[in-house]
Scaffold this motif. Structure first.
Motif, PDB file in Angstrom:
ATOM      1  N   ARG A 147       1.099 -19.656  30.865  1.00  0.00           N
ATOM      2  CA  ARG A 147       1.739 -19.172  29.703  1.00  0.00           C
ATOM      3  C   ARG A 147       1.059 -18.271  28.801  1.00  0.00           C
ATOM      4  O   ARG A 147       1.473 -17.166  28.558  1.00  0.00           O
ATOM      5  CB  ARG A 147       2.667 -20.140  28.920  1.00  0.00           C
ATOM      6  CG  ARG A 147       4.048 -20.549  29.489  1.00  0.00           C
ATOM      7  CD  ARG A 147       4.734 -21.720  28.796  1.00  0.00           C
ATOM      8  NE  ARG A 147       5.314 -20.937  27.482  1.00  0.00           N
ATOM      9  CZ  ARG A 147       5.317 -21.989  26.463  1.00  0.00           C
ATOM     10  NH1 ARG A 147       5.211 -22.900  26.377  1.00  0.00           N
ATOM     11  NH2 ARG A 147       5.834 -20.981  25.313  1.00  0.00           N
ATOM     12  N   ILE A 181       0.562 -13.879  28.071  1.00  0.00           N
ATOM     13  CA  ILE A 181       0.594 -13.314  26.887  1.00  0.00           C
ATOM     14  C   ILE A 181      -0.799 -12.538  26.545  1.00  0.00           C
ATOM     15  O   ILE A 181      -0.563 -11.349  26.270  1.00  0.00           O
ATOM     16  CB  ILE A 181       0.596 -14.160  25.761  1.00  0.00           C
ATOM     17  CG1 ILE A 181       2.044 -14.987  25.575  1.00  0.00           C
ATOM     18  CG2 ILE A 181       0.465 -13.614  24.331  1.00  0.00           C
ATOM     19  CD1 ILE A 181       2.199 -16.009  24.682  1.00  0.00           C
ATOM     20  N   GLY A 227       4.114 -21.388  20.508  1.00  0.00           N
ATOM     21  CA  GLY A 227       5.103 -21.549  19.808  1.00  0.00           C
ATOM     22  C   GLY A 227       5.919 -23.020  19.730  1.00  0.00           C
ATOM     23  O   GLY A 227       4.868 -24.026  19.972  1.00  0.00           O
ATOM     24  N   LEU A 238      -2.671 -13.594  18.799  1.00  0.00           N
ATOM     25  CA  LEU A 238      -1.317 -13.515  19.681  1.00  0.00           C
ATOM     26  C   LEU A 238      -0.726 -14.631  19.575  1.00  0.00           C
ATOM     27  O   LEU A 238      -1.027 -15.775  19.680  1.00  0.00           O
ATOM     28  CB  LEU A 238      -1.497 -12.943  21.022  1.00  0.00           C
ATOM     29  CG  LEU A 238      -2.752 -11.627  21.025  1.00  0.00           C
ATOM     30  CD1 LEU A 238      -2.940 -11.736  22.532  1.00  0.00           C
ATOM     31  CD2 LEU A 238      -2.160 -10.579  20.395  1.00  0.00           C
ATOM     32  N   GLY A 239       0.679 -14.472  19.842  1.00  0.00           N
ATOM     33  CA  GLY A 239       1.601 -15.716  20.081  1.00  0.00           C
ATOM     34  C   GLY A 239       3.127 -15.207  20.087  1.00  0.00           C
ATOM     35  O   GLY A 239       3.397 -14.212  19.815  1.00  0.00           O
ATOM     36  N   GLU A 240       3.845 -16.322  20.575  1.00  0.00           N
ATOM     37  CA  GLU A 240       5.361 -16.036  20.682  1.00  0.00           C
ATOM     38  C   GLU A 240       5.994 -17.152  19.495  1.00  0.00           C
ATOM     39  O   GLU A 240       5.498 -18.363  19.446  1.00  0.00           O
ATOM     40  CB  GLU A 240       5.710 -15.912  21.753  1.00  0.00           C
ATOM     41  CG  GLU A 240       5.355 -16.944  22.532  1.00  0.00           C
ATOM     42  CD  GLU A 240       5.675 -16.364  24.096  1.00  0.00           C
ATOM     43  OE1 GLU A 240       6.156 -17.202  25.010  1.00  0.00           O
ATOM     44  OE2 GLU A 240       5.685 -15.083  24.501  1.00  0.00           O
ATOM     45  N   ASP A 241       7.243 -17.122  19.228  1.00  0.00           N
ATOM     46  CA  ASP A 241       8.144 -17.996  18.624  1.00  0.00           C
ATOM     47  C   ASP A 241       7.505 -18.348  17.358  1.00  0.00           C
ATOM     48  O   ASP A 241       6.609 -17.521  16.725  1.00  0.00           O
ATOM     49  CB  ASP A 241       8.086 -19.210  19.674  1.00  0.00           C
ATOM     50  CG  ASP A 241       9.371 -20.381  19.504  1.00  0.00           C
ATOM     51  OD1 ASP A 241      10.118 -19.870  18.515  1.00  0.00           O
ATOM     52  OD2 ASP A 241       9.224 -21.249  19.841  1.00  0.00           O
ATOM     53  N   ALA A 264       2.967 -14.110  15.688  1.00  0.00           N
ATOM     54  CA  ALA A 264       4.485 -13.794  16.123  1.00  0.00           C
ATOM     55  C   ALA A 264       4.979 -13.768  14.531  1.00  0.00           C
ATOM     56  O   ALA A 264       4.470 -14.348  13.993  1.00  0.00           O
ATOM     57  CB  ALA A 264       5.068 -15.001  16.991  1.00  0.00           C
ATOM     58  N   ASP A 265       6.343 -13.305  14.751  1.00  0.00           N
ATOM     59  CA  ASP A 265       7.202 -13.053  13.497  1.00  0.00           C
ATOM     60  C   ASP A 265       7.371 -14.301  12.839  1.00  0.00           C
ATOM     61  O   ASP A 265       7.440 -14.034  11.543  1.00  0.00           O
ATOM     62  CB  ASP A 265       8.658 -12.302  13.961  1.00  0.00           C
ATOM     63  CG  ASP A 265       8.484 -10.951  14.426  1.00  0.00           C
ATOM     64  OD1 ASP A 265       7.303 -10.545  14.410  1.00  0.00           O
ATOM     65  OD2 ASP A 265       9.447 -10.266  14.604  1.00  0.00           O
ATOM     66  N   GLY A 268       1.089  -9.697  11.589  1.00  0.00           N
ATOM     67  CA  GLY A 268       1.925 -10.643  12.145  1.00  0.00           C
ATOM     68  C   GLY A 268       2.486 -11.781  11.011  1.00  0.00           C
ATOM     69  O   GLY A 268       1.996 -11.761   9.815  1.00  0.00           O
TER      70      GLY A 268
END
Lengths: 252, 422
Positions: free
Chosen positions: B79, B83, B166, B192-195, B222-223, B249
């Motif tokens: 995963r 990204i 996340g 970097l990242g998500e969630d 991430a947001d 971010g």
């Protein structure tokens, strides 16, 4: 053919202070009109209102550009339609490269008119040639817009923009002020070179000198927010000789 | 109303949830006295509230929501790779040596070793640290890397990439870097990242005499992330730290630099650009630069662009010790507010004990210039494009302070992409 600019009973104010008190003015295509008048008569306000500056409130009358209601248009739409205001005090844009800015402006106008954009190389060639005709040093294109420019360089930069944007109505707000004789000649020749059946200009000035080179078709004298007299190029000479006071008293 | 109310300012809120998370992971993390000492610090002091001076503008209340230990294993790596790789490819960085950290754990699989930079794994913090974020990191860290460059070696470029997956997980990377005499390195750190997640890194940097580090960090969290980074460079004689942080971010983010100029003629640049536009987003640049030796120099330019209901913070302290004569300290903090609801809090502090020093700071906070906008529009440039040009112009001089061309190119593209999303 209709007039390029028709101003009728135009009134404008800043806050509660009325500045334009009913301007009537008609500029046909291909003509150069001069607007003269003492300080504070509203000449610059007229130029700003025609270009669409937001801090003036139009309180009455109308301004038509060709067939379009000028006062309804955003400043950028007026520019794309062919109106160009040469600023009395050109604004500095630190960090914005002069050549990039010019190309952005030109391409934005071309996009708005449904024309193809001009690429960087072709643009630079055009800009260099136009700059040369105005005796501008090459590095003026590389510098930030108007930053560190002398008074004369700023005015020449305005004329360069005009030459590249090819307006059909140029409004020159005291483009001659603060220029020495040589610079004045370069600027005036730059404007004169644009003379064409589809180019009109409204030249706001204090001095006869610019008009000797440009030779206006009509001269209008403003006082207290109104045009008090219009005439041919002779009127400018009369003012140079006798000043405004006689005219103003006569109109009162 | 008449009640006699005496307010006792409560500087710390309960750190119970975070401590419980540690207790549950204690065995997996491995027993270490430093972790216990950090736990003790947090139990005693709690998490600072906004009554505490250091966090007056930046709220840590949400920290306790991020207690999941973070992913590991092949699936997490896959995963993270999904990204990481597109970003590196888009920035032309795929072939640069790198250390990749996934959810706070160094990933050997995603990292690419450098020929010039020796890289070893770090398992624990070596001290609990004074302060909640430092102690939290020391208590919960899953380690990090120790990078070093030998004397006289120009090690070129290297990436340090943090990827977060996340799931309300917390990552507490613990890195160190040391440049021996005359060594040099350009380190590009990318987050970097998500969630939703917490990133809370601590980075100790030791620069020996005549060494030079360019350290560019792109905080592109991430947001919904909380993102904190503490960077502690220590400079010996004539060493140079060229720091730059681009922060855009996270929901709450702080980049904190605590620099110590211990050797004569050491130079630290602590520059930053912060770009915020989301409702409630807080971007905080905090720095403390200690001039401790003769003829040291620090230069700092921080530019912040805020739209919507975003908030920016700049706290910059320059400390000049009695023996640090001939210090030259310069601090410039400028903010551009694109909306009426954006807010900038600026707090410059000079603390000077030497008598022959040159220290100055400047603050400007303002909106876009209407005159400039009208001028551009009168040339046919549409309002939105004119704004974009002015914002890029506002940032141009701080970005130009990054002399490393490739890193500056990455910064410029990230800034352009940020603007294009508006």
């Amino acid at each position: 053919m209709s007039h390029i600019l028709t101003v009728s009973g135009l009134k404008a104010a800043i806050g509660d202070t009325p500045i334009l008190r009913g301007i009537d003015l008609v500029v046909p295509p291909g003509e150069i009109h001069a607007v003269m008048g003492p300080n504070g008569s509203g000449k610059s306000t007229l130029s700003y209102v025609l270009a669409g500056r937001a801090d003036y409130e139009v309180t009455g009358g109308s301004a038509t550009y060709g067939e379009a209601d000028l006062l309804e248009m955003e400043p950028e739409a007026r520019a794309a339609a062919g109106i160009f205001l040469a600023f009395q005090a050109p604004v500095e844009l630190p960090g914005v490269n002069n050549a990039n800015f010019l190309r952005t402006a030109l391409n934005a106008q071309r996009r708005a008119r449904g024309q193809d954009e001009i690429d960087a190389v072709a643009f630079l060639k055009l800009a260099r040639e136009a700059g040369k005709r105005l005796s501008m040093p090459d590095d003026m294109l590389k510098r930030a817009v108007n930053v560190g420019f002398s008074g004369g360089e700023k005015k020449r930069n305005e004329v360069l923009q005009m030459a590249l944007l090819k307006p059909s109505l140029a409004i020159l707000d005291e483009t001659d002020s603060g220029l020495d004789v040589d610079a004045l000649r370069i600027v005036a020749e730059g404007v004169r070179a644009l003379r064409a059946p589809d180019f009109s200009a409204l030249v706001i000035t204090h001095h006869q000198r610019l008009l000797e080179i440009l030779v206006p078709d009509r001269v209008h004298v403003m006082s207290k927010g109104r045009i008090i007299r219009s005439g041919d190029a002779q009127l400018a000479r009369e003012i140079e000789r006798e000043g405004y006071s006689a005219l103003i008293q006569e109109a009162a | 109303m008449s009640h006699d109310r005496r307010i006792t300012p409560r500087l710390g809120s309960d750190a119970g949830a975070l401590i419980a998370a540690f207790d549950a992971q204690r065995e997996a993390l491995g027993a270490a006295p430093v972790r216990e000492a950090a736990r003790g610090f947090l139990a005693e002091h709690g998490i600072p509230t906004r009554r505490s001076e250091a966090f007056r503008y930046t709220d840590l209340a949400a920290l306790a929501r991020f207690i999941a230990p973070g992913a590991q294993g092949a699936q997490a790596e896959a995963r993270a790779g999904a990204i990481l790789h597109p970003f590196l490819a888009a920035q032309g960085l795929a072939d640069v040596a790198r250390v990749v950290v996934v959810d706070g754990l160094v990933s050997a699989g995603l990292s690419v070793p450098s020929a010039e930079v020796a890289t070893t794994l770090v398992e624990d913090a070596d001290e609990p640290g004074e302060g909640a974020l430092l102690a939290l990191n020391a208590m919960l860290t899953r380690g990090g890397v120790s990078l070093s460059v030998e004397a006289g070696v120009a090690a070129g470029r290297m990436l340090l990439v943090h990827v977060a997956l996340g799931g309300a997980a917390a990552a507490h990377p613990r890195h160190s870097l040391s440049l021996a005499e005359g060594a040099s390195l350009e380190l590009l750190e990318i987050d970097l990242g998500e969630d939703a997640y917490l990133h809370n890194s601590v980075f100790d940097i030791t620069l020996a005499e005549d060494s030079a580090l360019t350290h560019v960090r792109i905080q592109n969290a991430a947001d919904e992330a909380l993102s904190f980074a503490t960077v502690r460079p220590v400079l010996q004689a004539r060493a140079r730290y060229e720091g730059f942080c681009l922060a855009l971010g996270g929901t709450t983010a702080r980049h904190e630099v605590r620099a110590r100029l211990e050797g004569e003629a050491a130079i630290a640049h602590v520059n930053a650009a912060q770009l915020g536009r989301r409702d409630g987003q807080v971007l905080d640049l905090t720095s403390e630069i200690a001039h401790l030796a003769f003829d040291t120099r620090s230069l700092q330019t921080v530019k912040t662009v805020l739209d919507g209901r975003a908030r920016g913070v700049f706290s910059g302290r320059i400390h000049v010790a009695r023996e640090a004569q001939k210090t030259d300290g310069y601090q410039l903090n400028q903010a551009l507010l694109l909306s009426d609801s954006a807010e900038m809090d600026a707090r410059p502090e000079l603390e000077i004990y030497a008598d022959d020093v040159k220290c100055s700071h400047g603050v400007t906070i303002g909106a876009l210039d209407e005159e400039q906008l009208f001028y551009m529009r009168s040339r046919g440039v549409p309002a939105a494009e004119a704004e974009a040009l002015l914002v890029r112009a506002f940032l141009a001089d701080v970005l130009s302070l990054v002399e490393a061309e490739a890193s500056r190119g990455v910064l410029e593209r990230v800034v352009d992409a940020w603007w294009a999303q508006a």
